[in-house]
Write a protein that holds these residues in place. Sequence first.
Motif, PDB file in Angstrom:
ATOM      1  N   LEU A  29       0.830  -1.201   0.000  1.00 22.26           N
ATOM      2  CA  LEU A  29       0.000   0.000   0.000  1.00 22.26           C
ATOM      3  C   LEU A  29       0.871   1.260   0.000  1.00 22.26           C
ATOM      4  CD1 LEU A  29      -2.955   1.116   0.324  1.00 22.26           C
ATOM      5  CD2 LEU A  29      -2.531   1.105   2.788  1.00 22.26           C
ATOM      6  N   ILE A  30       1.916   1.253   0.826  1.00 25.70           N
ATOM      7  CA  ILE A  30       2.826   2.403   0.890  1.00 25.70           C
ATOM      8  C   ILE A  30       3.466   2.647  -0.479  1.00 25.70           C
ATOM      9  CG2 ILE A  30       5.004   3.229   1.881  1.00 25.70           C
ATOM     10  CD1 ILE A  30       4.220   1.664   4.458  1.00 25.70           C
ATOM     11  N   TRP A  31       3.909   1.565  -1.128  1.00 25.31           N
ATOM     12  CA  TRP A  31       4.555   1.697  -2.439  1.00 25.31           C
ATOM     13  C   TRP A  31       3.579   2.263  -3.467  1.00 25.31           C
ATOM     14  CZ3 TRP A  31       9.562   1.084  -3.892  1.00 25.31           C
ATOM     15  CH2 TRP A  31       9.847   1.010  -5.249  1.00 25.31           C
ATOM     16  N   ARG A  32       2.348   1.757  -3.467  1.00 26.16           N
ATOM     17  CA  ARG A  32       1.343   2.256  -4.426  1.00 26.16           C
ATOM     18  C   ARG A  32       1.057   3.740  -4.218  1.00 26.16           C
ATOM     19  NH1 ARG A  32      -1.661  -1.458  -7.281  1.00 26.16           N
ATOM     20  NH2 ARG A  32      -1.566  -3.633  -6.604  1.00 26.16           N
ATOM     21  N   GLN A  33       0.932   4.131  -2.961  1.00 28.18           N
ATOM     22  CA  GLN A  33       0.546   5.507  -2.666  1.00 28.18           C
ATOM     23  C   GLN A  33       1.653   6.499  -3.004  1.00 28.18           C
ATOM     24  OE1 GLN A  33      -0.842   5.443   1.425  1.00 28.18           O
ATOM     25  NE2 GLN A  33      -2.922   4.868   0.806  1.00 28.18           N
ATOM     26  N   ALA A  34       2.901   6.035  -3.036  1.00 32.53           N
ATOM     27  CA  ALA A  34       3.991   6.937  -3.423  1.00 32.53           C
ATOM     28  C   ALA A  34       3.917   7.308  -4.907  1.00 32.53           C
ATOM     29  CB  ALA A  34       5.336   6.296  -3.095  1.00 32.53           C
ATOM     30  N   ARG A  35       3.391   6.400  -5.763  1.00 30.81           N
ATOM     31  CA  ARG A  35       3.026   6.633  -7.163  1.00 30.81           C
ATOM     32  C   ARG A  35       4.205   6.828  -8.121  1.00 30.81           C
ATOM     33  NH1 ARG A  35      -2.542   8.016  -7.991  1.00 30.81           N
ATOM     34  NH2 ARG A  35      -3.641   8.023  -5.983  1.00 30.81           N
ATOM     35  N   THR A  36       5.049   7.804  -7.886  1.00 32.55           N
ATOM     36  CA  THR A  36       6.090   8.134  -8.889  1.00 32.55           C
ATOM     37  C   THR A  36       7.463   7.698  -8.392  1.00 32.55           C
ATOM     38  OG1 THR A  36       6.562  10.333  -7.999  1.00 32.55           O
ATOM     39  CG2 THR A  36       4.748  10.146  -9.590  1.00 32.55           C
ATOM     40  N   ARG A  37       8.394   7.591  -9.337  1.00 30.13           N
ATOM     41  CA  ARG A  37       9.768   7.215  -8.981  1.00 30.13           C
ATOM     42  C   ARG A  37      10.402   8.230  -8.045  1.00 30.13           C
ATOM     43  NH1 ARG A  37      12.041   5.406 -14.982  1.00 30.13           N
ATOM     44  NH2 ARG A  37      10.839   3.447 -15.142  1.00 30.13           N
ATOM     45  N   GLN A  38      10.120   9.499  -8.318  1.00 32.22           N
ATOM     46  CA  GLN A  38      10.721  10.543  -7.488  1.00 32.22           C
ATOM     47  C   GLN A  38      10.225  10.441  -6.045  1.00 32.22           C
ATOM     48  OE1 GLN A  38       9.306  10.999 -10.465  1.00 32.22           O
ATOM     49  NE2 GLN A  38      11.097  11.610 -11.723  1.00 32.22           N
ATOM     50  N   ARG A  39       8.908  10.245  -5.875  1.00 32.57           N
ATOM     51  CA  ARG A  39       8.355  10.133  -4.514  1.00 32.57           C
ATOM     52  C   ARG A  39       8.872   8.891  -3.809  1.00 32.57           C
ATOM     53  NH1 ARG A  39       1.945  11.658  -5.441  1.00 32.57           N
ATOM     54  NH2 ARG A  39       2.247  13.874  -5.959  1.00 32.57           N
ATOM     55  N   ARG A  40       9.006   7.787  -4.553  1.00 27.09           N
ATOM     56  CA  ARG A  40       9.508   6.559  -3.946  1.00 27.09           C
ATOM     57  C   ARG A  40      10.965   6.706  -3.531  1.00 27.09           C
ATOM     58  NH1 ARG A  40       6.327   2.954  -8.495  1.00 27.09           N
ATOM     59  NH2 ARG A  40       4.307   2.962  -7.402  1.00 27.09           N
ATOM     60  N   THR A  41      11.732   7.429  -4.327  1.00 23.56           N
ATOM     61  CA  THR A  41      13.129   7.681  -3.966  1.00 23.56           C
ATOM     62  C   THR A  41      13.205   8.451  -2.652  1.00 23.56           C
ATOM     63  OG1 THR A  41      13.779   7.740  -6.299  1.00 23.56           O
ATOM     64  CG2 THR A  41      15.290   8.751  -4.713  1.00 23.56           C
ATOM     65  N   VAL A  42      12.413   9.528  -2.560  1.00 23.77           N
ATOM     66  CA  VAL A  42      12.391  10.346  -1.339  1.00 23.77           C
ATOM     67  C   VAL A  42      11.918   9.508  -0.150  1.00 23.77           C
ATOM     68  CG1 VAL A  42      11.297  12.316  -0.213  1.00 23.77           C
ATOM     69  CG2 VAL A  42      12.061  12.504  -2.600  1.00 23.77           C
ATOM     70  N   LEU A  43      10.869   8.703  -0.373  1.00 21.35           N
ATOM     71  CA  LEU A  43      10.309   7.862   0.692  1.00 21.35           C
ATOM     72  C   LEU A  43      11.372   6.910   1.238  1.00 21.35           C
ATOM     73  CD1 LEU A  43       7.679   6.768   2.166  1.00 21.35           C
ATOM     74  CD2 LEU A  43       7.549   5.109   0.307  1.00 21.35           C
ATOM     75  N   LEU A  44      12.079   6.235   0.357  1.00 23.79           N
ATOM     76  CA  LEU A  44      13.079   5.264   0.790  1.00 23.79           C
ATOM     77  C   LEU A  44      14.263   5.949   1.462  1.00 23.79           C
ATOM     78  CD1 LEU A  44      13.008   2.879  -2.309  1.00 23.79           C
ATOM     79  CD2 LEU A  44      12.124   2.388  -0.025  1.00 23.79           C
ATOM     80  N   ARG A  45      14.665   7.121   0.917  1.00 29.88           N
ATOM     81  CA  ARG A  45      15.800   7.839   1.511  1.00 29.88           C
ATOM     82  C   ARG A  45      15.462   8.318   2.925  1.00 29.88           C
ATOM     83  NH1 ARG A  45      16.341  11.512  -2.138  1.00 29.88           N
ATOM     84  NH2 ARG A  45      15.464  13.248  -0.963  1.00 29.88           N
ATOM     85  N   ARG A  46      14.235   8.854   3.095  1.00 27.46           N
ATOM     86  CA  ARG A  46      13.820   9.334   4.415  1.00 27.46           C
ATOM     87  C   ARG A  46      13.668   8.184   5.409  1.00 27.46           C
ATOM     88  NH1 ARG A  46       9.099  13.749   2.790  1.00 27.46           N
ATOM     89  NH2 ARG A  46      10.536  15.439   2.175  1.00 27.46           N
ATOM     90  N   SER A  47      13.469   6.978   4.880  1.00 24.42           N
ATOM     91  CA  SER A  47      13.298   5.812   5.756  1.00 24.42           C
ATOM     92  C   SER A  47      14.613   5.118   6.059  1.00 24.42           C
ATOM     93  CB  SER A  47      12.324   4.819   5.111  1.00 24.42           C
ATOM     94  OG  SER A  47      11.053   5.415   4.935  1.00 24.42           O
ATOM     95  N   GLY A  48      15.737   5.714   5.655  1.00 28.21           N
ATOM     96  CA  GLY A  48      17.034   5.211   6.078  1.00 28.21           C
ATOM     97  C   GLY A  48      17.898   4.583   5.025  1.00 28.21           C
ATOM     98  N   LEU A  49      17.421   4.488   3.770  1.00 30.12           N
ATOM     99  CA  LEU A  49      18.251   3.890   2.728  1.00 30.12           C
ATOM    100  C   LEU A  49      19.252   4.915   2.189  1.00 30.12           C
ATOM    101  CD1 LEU A  49      16.007   1.692   2.849  1.00 30.12           C
ATOM    102  CD2 LEU A  49      16.295   1.443   0.383  1.00 30.12           C
ATOM    103  N   ALA A  50      20.390   4.414   1.764  1.00 33.58           N
ATOM    104  CA  ALA A  50      21.387   5.289   1.145  1.00 33.58           C
ATOM    105  C   ALA A  50      20.831   5.860  -0.148  1.00 33.58           C
ATOM    106  CB  ALA A  50      22.668   4.503   0.863  1.00 33.58           C
ATOM    107  N   GLU A  51      21.358   7.017  -0.543  1.00 33.88           N
ATOM    108  CA  GLU A  51      20.857   7.727  -1.726  1.00 33.88           C
ATOM    109  C   GLU A  51      20.871   6.834  -2.972  1.00 33.88           C
ATOM    110  OE1 GLU A  51      19.256  10.784  -3.914  1.00 33.88           O
ATOM    111  OE2 GLU A  51      19.841  11.040  -1.808  1.00 33.88           O
ATOM    112  N   ALA A  52      21.981   6.171  -3.222  1.00 31.54           N
ATOM    113  CA  ALA A  52      22.104   5.356  -4.438  1.00 31.54           C
ATOM    114  C   ALA A  52      21.133   4.178  -4.410  1.00 31.54           C
ATOM    115  CB  ALA A  52      23.534   4.861  -4.587  1.00 31.54           C
ATOM    116  N   ARG A  53      21.035   3.524  -3.255  1.00 35.29           N
ATOM    117  CA  ARG A  53      20.137   2.369  -3.160  1.00 35.29           C
ATOM    118  C   ARG A  53      18.685   2.799  -3.321  1.00 35.29           C
ATOM    119  NH1 ARG A  53      19.196  -1.879   1.893  1.00 35.29           N
ATOM    120  NH2 ARG A  53      18.046  -3.428   0.648  1.00 35.29           N
ATOM    121  N   ALA A  54      18.318   3.929  -2.710  1.00 36.62           N
ATOM    122  CA  ALA A  54      16.951   4.433  -2.826  1.00 36.62           C
ATOM    123  C   ALA A  54      16.632   4.751  -4.285  1.00 36.62           C
ATOM    124  CB  ALA A  54      16.778   5.676  -1.953  1.00 36.62           C
ATOM    125  N   TRP A  55      17.591   5.371  -4.976  1.00 43.06           N
ATOM    126  CA  TRP A  55      17.380   5.758  -6.386  1.00 43.06           C
ATOM    127  C   TRP A  55      17.178   4.528  -7.264  1.00 43.06           C
ATOM    128  CZ3 TRP A  55      19.285   5.256 -11.283  1.00 43.06           C
ATOM    129  CH2 TRP A  55      18.921   6.240 -12.219  1.00 43.06           C
TER     130      TRP A  55
END
Length: 461
Positions: free
Chosen positions: A393-419
């Motif tokens: 559900l969280i992944w669906r609601q993020a919708r775009t690649r850019q939002r998912r990148t920000v979501l993963l980075r804010r949740s503790g993933l490294a920049e490259a891995r989140a991207w």
Amino acid sequence: MSDSDAEARATGAGDPEAGQYPEGGSRGAESITAEAGQTKAEMPRLMEAVVERGNLWLAYQKVVRNGGAPGVDGLTVGSLKDWLKMHWPSVKAALREGRYMPSAVRGVDIPKPSGGMRTLGIPTVLDRLIQQALLQVLQPIVEPTFSASSYGFRPGRSAHQAVRAARKYVQDGRRWVVDIDLEAFFDQVNHDILMSRMARHIEDERVLKLIRRYLEAGLMREGVETARERGTPQGGPLSPLLSNLLLTDWDRELEKRGHAFCRYADDCNIYVRSEAAGRRVMARMKAFLQERLQLRVNEAKSACARPWKRTFLGYTLTRVGGRIRLKVAPKSVARLTGRVRALLRQGRGRSLVRTIETLNPVLRGWMGYFQLSESKTVWKELDGWLRRRLRCLIWRQARTRQRRTVLLRRSGLAEARAWHSARNGQGPWWNSGASHMNHAFPKRFFDRQRLVSLVDSSRHL
């Protein structure tokens, strides 16, 4: 139906005790229970006990507490008190004089957990009140005559007691079960047979006539009322008591034959020591039910089998070494996951917090019922599946690649891995089980969101 129509059904003149709608009273269930040991010949006139002030007040409180939808007249639970202030004297007079005529019940079809549809009959709020008042008077009289192996819809009895008894029978060496399911039981109840059983306990003709009228009250669908010659639709307060009264004959037959059994409403399991004995019991019980009670066995849902191949009240049994253990049946797990999927589909636009608030009552209720399970693997598997559904559900609601990148980075993933994770080209379900989402949203994240954990809950039971 208007208020005047409902009053016309009562067809009563004013009561000399005008204005006595249900309020607090000095008598009630205690006085009725004290008289329950009397014989039929000594029994007082029961209708007076039904309409007695204290008994009606207890019934009124129960109906209001239960709530529920209005019946065919549209009267709501919230409007009942004001309606009774005006109309109760005439209704009471009609009851005491044996002239009260119940309203039709509103028919509503709901899906059964095992498939198919079940018809609920929703009485009017007034008829729910009267049925509840009847139940409070009748239950202390007939309850002592019921079998110790009957567990459904009885005070002080529960499904948990039934499944514990079933486990004990199997542990004691009865390794075959005759699982009998009655075909459309609540639709097939023969009124004459049921009333003959009721007459064994009740002498007040007004009470007997009133119960018969409730059995025969029409079923209304889309404004069309159809007469009922058989059955007692589920939905009214009296229905469970009447079903137990009818099936007590079956209980006594099983006891007479010395069988170990557990019955919960129309679901009965009989435990025997061999397959041959089980097949004999099945044949004899089919004949007994058909000849004595005019009830049919559902061939598709009934069987003589090993207990671990059958389901009883949502549980099944399993063997671990020489010990018999209770376990959640696979069908019960499937019903929970289906319910969760439906709730998540309904709430795709909700926030995660709101979604969890919606899921938690379902999870607590399910865990509370299945707390007897001695196989804990299911809790761990369901917890993991629930968290994965929420990550999806969280992944669906993020919708775009850019939002998912920000979501993963804010949740503790490294920049490259989140991207790279946000651009992997896989779907929501795949990503919900992937390491990047598990790392970003581990169990402790959902604990902070107050998601009920079945594993953690089981440790506190």
